[in-house]
Design a protein around this motif. Structure first.
Motif, PDB file in Angstrom:
ATOM      1  N   GLU A 160       0.840  -1.192   0.000  1.00 50.05           N
ATOM      2  CA  GLU A 160       0.000   0.000   0.000  1.00 50.05           C
ATOM      3  C   GLU A 160       0.874   1.240   0.000  1.00 50.05           C
ATOM      4  OE1 GLU A 160      -2.650  -0.112   3.241  1.00 50.05           O
ATOM      5  OE2 GLU A 160      -3.675  -1.961   2.591  1.00 50.05           O
ATOM      6  N   GLY A 161       0.460   2.280  -0.681  1.00 47.78           N
ATOM      7  CA  GLY A 161       1.229   3.516  -0.751  1.00 47.78           C
ATOM      8  C   GLY A 161       0.334   4.693  -1.088  1.00 47.78           C
ATOM      9  N   TYR A 162       0.995   5.738  -1.566  1.00 47.72           N
ATOM     10  CA  TYR A 162       0.282   6.954  -1.914  1.00 47.72           C
ATOM     11  C   TYR A 162      -0.102   6.915  -3.394  1.00 47.72           C
ATOM     12  CZ  TYR A 162       2.317   8.569   2.483  1.00 47.72           C
ATOM     13  OH  TYR A 162       2.682   8.686   3.786  1.00 47.72           O
ATOM     14  N   ALA A 163      -1.116   7.692  -3.719  1.00 45.23           N
ATOM     15  CA  ALA A 163      -1.546   7.811  -5.117  1.00 45.23           C
ATOM     16  C   ALA A 163      -0.901   9.030  -5.753  1.00 45.23           C
ATOM     17  CB  ALA A 163      -3.070   7.928  -5.203  1.00 45.23           C
ATOM     18  N   ILE A 164      -0.920   9.070  -7.049  1.00 46.41           N
ATOM     19  CA  ILE A 164      -0.375  10.230  -7.758  1.00 46.41           C
ATOM     20  C   ILE A 164      -1.194  11.464  -7.386  1.00 46.41           C
ATOM     21  CG2 ILE A 164      -0.046  11.246 -10.043  1.00 46.41           C
ATOM     22  CD1 ILE A 164       0.550   8.503 -11.106  1.00 46.41           C
ATOM     23  N   GLY A 165      -0.503  12.539  -7.081  1.00 42.39           N
ATOM     24  CA  GLY A 165      -1.155  13.787  -6.671  1.00 42.39           C
ATOM     25  C   GLY A 165      -1.240  13.934  -5.162  1.00 42.39           C
ATOM     26  N   GLU A 166      -1.016  12.858  -4.392  1.00 43.67           N
ATOM     27  CA  GLU A 166      -1.048  12.952  -2.927  1.00 43.67           C
ATOM     28  C   GLU A 166       0.340  13.313  -2.385  1.00 43.67           C
ATOM     29  OE1 GLU A 166      -4.564   9.675  -1.907  1.00 43.67           O
ATOM     30  OE2 GLU A 166      -2.442   9.199  -1.536  1.00 43.67           O
ATOM     31  N   LYS A 167       0.343  13.929  -1.225  1.00 41.78           N
ATOM     32  CA  LYS A 167       1.602  14.259  -0.563  1.00 41.78           C
ATOM     33  C   LYS A 167       2.108  13.021   0.193  1.00 41.78           C
ATOM     34  CE  LYS A 167       1.194  19.262   0.015  1.00 41.78           C
ATOM     35  NZ  LYS A 167       1.242  20.391   0.974  1.00 41.78           N
ATOM     36  N   ALA A 168       3.205  12.494  -0.311  1.00 40.51           N
ATOM     37  CA  ALA A 168       3.837  11.343   0.344  1.00 40.51           C
ATOM     38  C   ALA A 168       5.003  11.850   1.187  1.00 40.51           C
ATOM     39  CB  ALA A 168       4.322  10.350  -0.704  1.00 40.51           C
ATOM     40  N   LYS A 169       5.008  11.480   2.478  1.00 38.49           N
ATOM     41  CA  LYS A 169       6.020  12.037   3.394  1.00 38.49           C
ATOM     42  C   LYS A 169       6.982  10.945   3.862  1.00 38.49           C
ATOM     43  CE  LYS A 169       6.519  14.715   7.661  1.00 38.49           C
ATOM     44  NZ  LYS A 169       7.423  15.690   7.012  1.00 38.49           N
ATOM     45  N   SER A 170       8.265  11.315   3.911  1.00 35.88           N
ATOM     46  CA  SER A 170       9.306  10.439   4.462  1.00 35.88           C
ATOM     47  C   SER A 170      10.398  11.319   5.041  1.00 35.88           C
ATOM     48  CB  SER A 170       9.897   9.528   3.373  1.00 35.88           C
ATOM     49  OG  SER A 170      10.996   8.802   3.888  1.00 35.88           O
ATOM     50  N   GLY A 171      10.607  11.189   6.359  1.00 34.67           N
ATOM     51  CA  GLY A 171      11.631  12.000   7.009  1.00 34.67           C
ATOM     52  C   GLY A 171      11.312  13.472   6.867  1.00 34.67           C
ATOM     53  N   GLY A 172      12.305  14.225   6.392  1.00 34.38           N
ATOM     54  CA  GLY A 172      12.114  15.664   6.237  1.00 34.38           C
ATOM     55  C   GLY A 172      11.691  16.068   4.846  1.00 34.38           C
ATOM     56  N   ALA A 173      11.302  15.096   4.001  1.00 41.10           N
ATOM     57  CA  ALA A 173      10.902  15.406   2.626  1.00 41.10           C
ATOM     58  C   ALA A 173       9.466  14.971   2.379  1.00 41.10           C
ATOM     59  CB  ALA A 173      11.835  14.720   1.636  1.00 41.10           C
ATOM     60  N   THR A 174       8.759  15.779   1.632  1.00 38.50           N
ATOM     61  CA  THR A 174       7.414  15.448   1.181  1.00 38.50           C
ATOM     62  C   THR A 174       7.396  15.569  -0.345  1.00 38.50           C
ATOM     63  OG1 THR A 174       6.394  16.268   3.207  1.00 38.50           O
ATOM     64  CG2 THR A 174       4.976  16.077   1.270  1.00 38.50           C
ATOM     65  N   GLY A 175       7.002  14.472  -1.027  1.00 39.56           N
ATOM     66  CA  GLY A 175       6.998  14.472  -2.482  1.00 39.56           C
ATOM     67  C   GLY A 175       5.597  14.285  -3.050  1.00 39.56           C
ATOM     68  N   VAL A 176       5.325  15.001  -4.108  1.00 43.21           N
ATOM     69  CA  VAL A 176       4.053  14.870  -4.817  1.00 43.21           C
ATOM     70  C   VAL A 176       4.375  14.503  -6.265  1.00 43.21           C
ATOM     71  CG1 VAL A 176       1.932  16.022  -5.572  1.00 43.21           C
ATOM     72  CG2 VAL A 176       2.939  16.582  -3.342  1.00 43.21           C
ATOM     73  N   VAL A 177       3.920  13.335  -6.690  1.00 40.28           N
ATOM     74  CA  VAL A 177       4.116  12.921  -8.072  1.00 40.28           C
ATOM     75  C   VAL A 177       3.021  13.574  -8.913  1.00 40.28           C
ATOM     76  CG1 VAL A 177       4.206  10.994  -9.693  1.00 40.28           C
ATOM     77  CG2 VAL A 177       5.175  10.753  -7.385  1.00 40.28           C
ATOM     78  N   LYS A 178       3.463  14.414  -9.862  1.00 38.99           N
ATOM     79  CA  LYS A 178       2.505  15.120 -10.724  1.00 38.99           C
ATOM     80  C   LYS A 178       2.213  14.340 -12.002  1.00 38.99           C
ATOM     81  CE  LYS A 178       5.040  18.795 -10.937  1.00 38.99           C
ATOM     82  NZ  LYS A 178       5.498  20.170 -11.276  1.00 38.99           N
ATOM     83  N   LYS A 179       3.262  13.661 -12.525  1.00 35.20           N
ATOM     84  CA  LYS A 179       3.095  12.982 -13.802  1.00 35.20           C
ATOM     85  C   LYS A 179       4.188  11.927 -13.976  1.00 35.20           C
ATOM     86  CE  LYS A 179       2.687  13.998 -18.786  1.00 35.20           C
ATOM     87  NZ  LYS A 179       2.747  15.061 -19.842  1.00 35.20           N
ATOM     88  N   VAL A 180       3.849  10.843 -14.672  1.00 38.29           N
ATOM     89  CA  VAL A 180       4.812   9.810 -15.024  1.00 38.29           C
ATOM     90  C   VAL A 180       4.701   9.587 -16.533  1.00 38.29           C
ATOM     91  CG1 VAL A 180       5.559   7.438 -14.681  1.00 38.29           C
ATOM     92  CG2 VAL A 180       4.591   8.722 -12.768  1.00 38.29           C
ATOM     93  N   ARG A 181       5.826   9.647 -17.251  1.00 37.09           N
ATOM     94  CA  ARG A 181       5.817   9.446 -18.684  1.00 37.09           C
ATOM     95  C   ARG A 181       7.001   8.585 -19.106  1.00 37.09           C
ATOM     96  NH1 ARG A 181       9.289  13.463 -21.020  1.00 37.09           N
ATOM     97  NH2 ARG A 181       9.841  15.097 -19.509  1.00 37.09           N
ATOM     98  N   GLU A 182       6.863   7.980 -20.293  1.00 36.41           N
ATOM     99  CA  GLU A 182       7.906   7.155 -20.868  1.00 36.41           C
ATOM    100  C   GLU A 182       8.393   7.809 -22.158  1.00 36.41           C
ATOM    101  OE1 GLU A 182       6.111   3.367 -21.431  1.00 36.41           O
ATOM    102  OE2 GLU A 182       6.031   2.886 -19.282  1.00 36.41           O
ATOM    103  N   SER A 183       9.691   7.649 -22.429  1.00 40.55           N
ATOM    104  CA  SER A 183      10.258   8.254 -23.629  1.00 40.55           C
ATOM    105  C   SER A 183      11.487   7.463 -24.066  1.00 40.55           C
ATOM    106  CB  SER A 183      10.636   9.722 -23.374  1.00 40.55           C
ATOM    107  OG  SER A 183      11.284  10.283 -24.492  1.00 40.55           O
ATOM    108  N   ALA A 184      11.741   7.474 -25.361  1.00 41.53           N
ATOM    109  CA  ALA A 184      12.934   6.818 -25.901  1.00 41.53           C
ATOM    110  C   ALA A 184      14.154   7.716 -25.813  1.00 41.53           C
ATOM    111  CB  ALA A 184      12.705   6.400 -27.349  1.00 41.53           C
ATOM    112  N   THR A 185      13.933   9.012 -25.577  1.00 43.82           N
ATOM    113  CA  THR A 185      15.034   9.971 -25.482  1.00 43.82           C
ATOM    114  C   THR A 185      14.768  10.966 -24.365  1.00 43.82           C
ATOM    115  OG1 THR A 185      14.007  11.490 -27.064  1.00 43.82           O
ATOM    116  CG2 THR A 185      15.513   9.790 -27.967  1.00 43.82           C
ATOM    117  N   VAL A 186      15.857  11.608 -23.930  1.00 42.25           N
ATOM    118  CA  VAL A 186      15.761  12.734 -22.990  1.00 42.25           C
ATOM    119  C   VAL A 186      16.706  13.822 -23.490  1.00 42.25           C
ATOM    120  CG1 VAL A 186      15.094  11.422 -20.950  1.00 42.25           C
ATOM    121  CG2 VAL A 186      17.519  11.716 -21.504  1.00 42.25           C
ATOM    122  N   THR A 187      16.390  15.051 -23.131  1.00 43.45           N
ATOM    123  CA  THR A 187      17.210  16.187 -23.547  1.00 43.45           C
ATOM    124  C   THR A 187      18.213  16.511 -22.449  1.00 43.45           C
ATOM    125  OG1 THR A 187      15.379  17.071 -24.850  1.00 43.45           O
ATOM    126  CG2 THR A 187      17.173  18.583 -24.318  1.00 43.45           C
TER     127      THR A 187
END
Length: 308
Positions: A160-187
């Protein structure tokens, strides 16, 4: 001197003539004094027989008689014989039986022997049965299973975990995943140039776009190096790390620039992973502990949310 020599010879002659009697010597004087008168009679010198032997040329001294102790006439006195100790009184037959019975009872109690006497028709008793005085645990217990090395905690794709868009907290950091994408290249943005980095045949990039809040008491850089990321887990449970030049990916211009996120502030950060082309990302994990500890890892579920 001639006078003294004559005197000496006279003493010796008198001693030899009568050795057992005192010698009387008359010391001579001149017949007439200077004035023509007769001198008075000379004094007599008495010599004891004990002194005579000291005169040179005199007889040898007599030996003293040897004293011999008298022969004892009585019987010799022998030491008295030791008096024998009085004999110990013998115990009566009844007392002997009582002592023997008491000895058997004491020995039986001290050794923990319980005598079980069983009578039969002939009046013969069976041998005593011996039981230990200390109870022994003879029950069998299963052996402990062998202990292997402790496995490091790996986030599970079904945990069980957090959903995309929710504030996930660990220690002194809180992360919010806004988007996940796949690509064959990066700039990749270098100091003066921009280039395209390809994933290669049979591979692709998974890019997780986040906003990271510093809720702790110390500053940190969320995407420099490995940053707060603990990897992307696919549906098969495989865990993938960020690419080496993640800090150069377009959108991470402030990463590894020395400008860290201070407490109470936030920053957008991209986390880029190279995975097999058929892999399907299921979770993104991160930890707000700067020492790289795996404790309190936050899990954000990604299933069904990727885009190209």
């Amino acid at each position: 001197m001639a006078y003294l020599d004559r005197l000496h010879m006279t003493v010796l002659a008198l001693q030899a003539a009568s050795p057992s009697e005192p010698a009387v010597l008359t010391v001579g004087r001149p017949l007439l004094e200077a004035d023509g008168r007769r001198p008075p009679p000379a004094p007599s010198i008495a010599m004891s027989p004990d002194i005579a032997p000291l005169v040179p040329g005199g007889p040898a001294p007599q030996e003293s008689p040897v004293m011999i102790p008298p022969k004892p006439t009585g019987e010799p006195t022998l030491p008295a014989a030791p008096v024998p100790a009085p004999a110990r009184p013998r115990l009566s037959r009844r007392a002997t039986v009582l002592v023997a019975v008491w000895t058997v009872l004491v020995a039986g109690v001290s050794s923990g022997i319980t005598a079980v006497v069983v009578g039969n028709s002939d009046g013969v008793t069976a041998a005593p049965a011996v039981s230990p005085s200390i109870w022994q645990d003879t029950r069998a217990y299963p052996a402990d299973p062998p202990q292997g090395p402790e496995a490091e905690p790996v986030p599970s794709a079904t945990a069980e975990g957090y959903a995309i868009g929710e504030k996930a907290k660990s220690g002194g950091a809180t992360g919010v995943v806004k988007k996940v994408r796949e690509s064959a290249t990066v700039t990749i943005v270098d100091v003066e140039t921009t280039k395209i980095l390809k994933a290669g045949e049979g591979a692709k990039y998974v890019i997780v776009e986040t906003t990271v809040y510093n809720d702790g008491t110390e500053s940190f850089d969320p995407a420099c190096g490995m940053g707060i990321s603990r990897g992307v887990v696919d549906t098969e449970g495989r865990n993938f790390d960020t690419i080496e030049n993640q800090y150069q990916v377009q959108g991470n211009e402030k990463t590894c620039s020395g400008e860290e996120v201070q407490p109470g502030f936030k920053r957008d950060a991209l986390f880029v992973y190279k995975v097999p082309a058929e892999a399907r990302p299921a979770q993104w994990t991160f930890s707000g502990f700067g020492d790289g500890s795996e404790a309190d890892v936050a899990i954000v579920n990604l299933s069904g949310s990727t885009s190209s």
